[in-house]
Enzyme design. Structure first.
Site, PDB file in Angstrom:
ATOM      1  N   GLU A  41      57.579  -0.826  75.149  1.00  0.00           N
ATOM      2  CA  GLU A  41      58.950  -0.715  75.640  1.00  0.00           C
ATOM      3  C   GLU A  41      59.737   0.120  74.630  1.00  0.00           C
ATOM      4  O   GLU A  41      59.881  -0.277  73.471  1.00  0.00           O
ATOM      5  CB  GLU A  41      59.519  -2.134  75.744  1.00  0.00           C
TER       6      GLU A  41
ATOM      7  N   ASN B  90      61.979  -9.095  77.710  1.00  0.00           N
ATOM      8  CA  ASN B  90      62.464 -10.397  77.257  1.00  0.00           C
ATOM      9  C   ASN B  90      63.747 -10.830  77.939  1.00  0.00           C
ATOM     10  O   ASN B  90      64.057 -12.025  77.979  1.00  0.00           O
ATOM     11  CB  ASN B  90      62.619 -10.409  75.738  1.00  0.00           C
TER      12      ASN B  90
END
Length: 213
Positions: free
Chosen positions: A71, A109
């Site tokens: 990411e 997340n």
């Protein structure tokens, strides 16, 4: 003399800023400083350096040798050159890249940790046993690992830290950490790395050690 430095220390903004300050001093002026943070603002980390255009988020999933995703997170001042160089490096590692704006928790997340936190709430309020919560998510949603088992694998202290970042950064109490998660961390039940978290791994580890002897 490294062209890129990837920081992967404890998930603490103060600790990372201290390290970035030192990296800024010792790394060559053209070097890119990347952070493996899973939730902390890249813009704020970059503010500790004199090269905010060369600071970027490069979040590897755990464990990095197995997981295919990276990411990439651009801070407010991250340059295009920094982004493309970092993306090329991740692809050279054989990773699939997704890009996130610099908001708390980024993509993975922001979605994953509230799910884990909700699993703790389900356990905390007696909705089901830990085994049934994990089995339900594995077989009901085709997840390879249940959320509580995954939390143990990640580290409960890391999960708690990220939930606090989400709550502070997004200003919404829906991200408030479950009291049971807080209690486990306070008790030192941090997951696999400590031998006990939601699950107790100590007997299995003792069997493995005995087998090696």
């Amino acid at each position: 003399m490294a062209d890129i430095v990837i920081e992967a220390i404890v998930e603490s903004e103060d600790a990372k800023k201290t390290l970035f300050l030192e990296l800024d001093r010792i790394a060559k002026s053209s070097a890119i400083l990347a952070s493996n943070t899973s939730s902390i603002s890249i813009t704020r980390l970059a503010s500790a350096t004199s090269r905010p255009r060369q600071v970027i988020g490069m979040h590897f999933m755990n464990p990095p040798p197995i997981m295919k995703l990276v990411e990439i997170v651009r801070g407010a001042d991250t340059s295009d050159n920094t982004f493309y160089a970092t993306k090329a490096l991740a692809e050279r590692f054989g990773k699939t890249v997704i890009c996130s704006q610099d908001f708390s928790g980024f993509v993975v997340n922001r979605i994953l940790m509230p799910m884990i936190n909700e699993a703790f709430y389900a356990l905390y309020t007696g909705v089901a046993t830990k085994e049934d919560i994990d089995t339900g998510m594995k077989l009901g949603t085709n997840h390879p690992m249940g959320p509580l088992q995954l939390a143990d694998f990640i580290g409960l202290d890391v999960c708690l830290s990220i939930m606090k970042v989400l709550q502070a950064g997004l200003g919404d109490n829906k991200y408030a950490p479950c009291p049971l998660l807080v209690q486990y961390v306070d008790a030192g039940r941090l997951g696999r790395k400590r031998g006990i978290g939601v699950y107790d791994y100590r007997a299995a580890e003792q069997v493995k050690r005995s087998a090696r002897l």
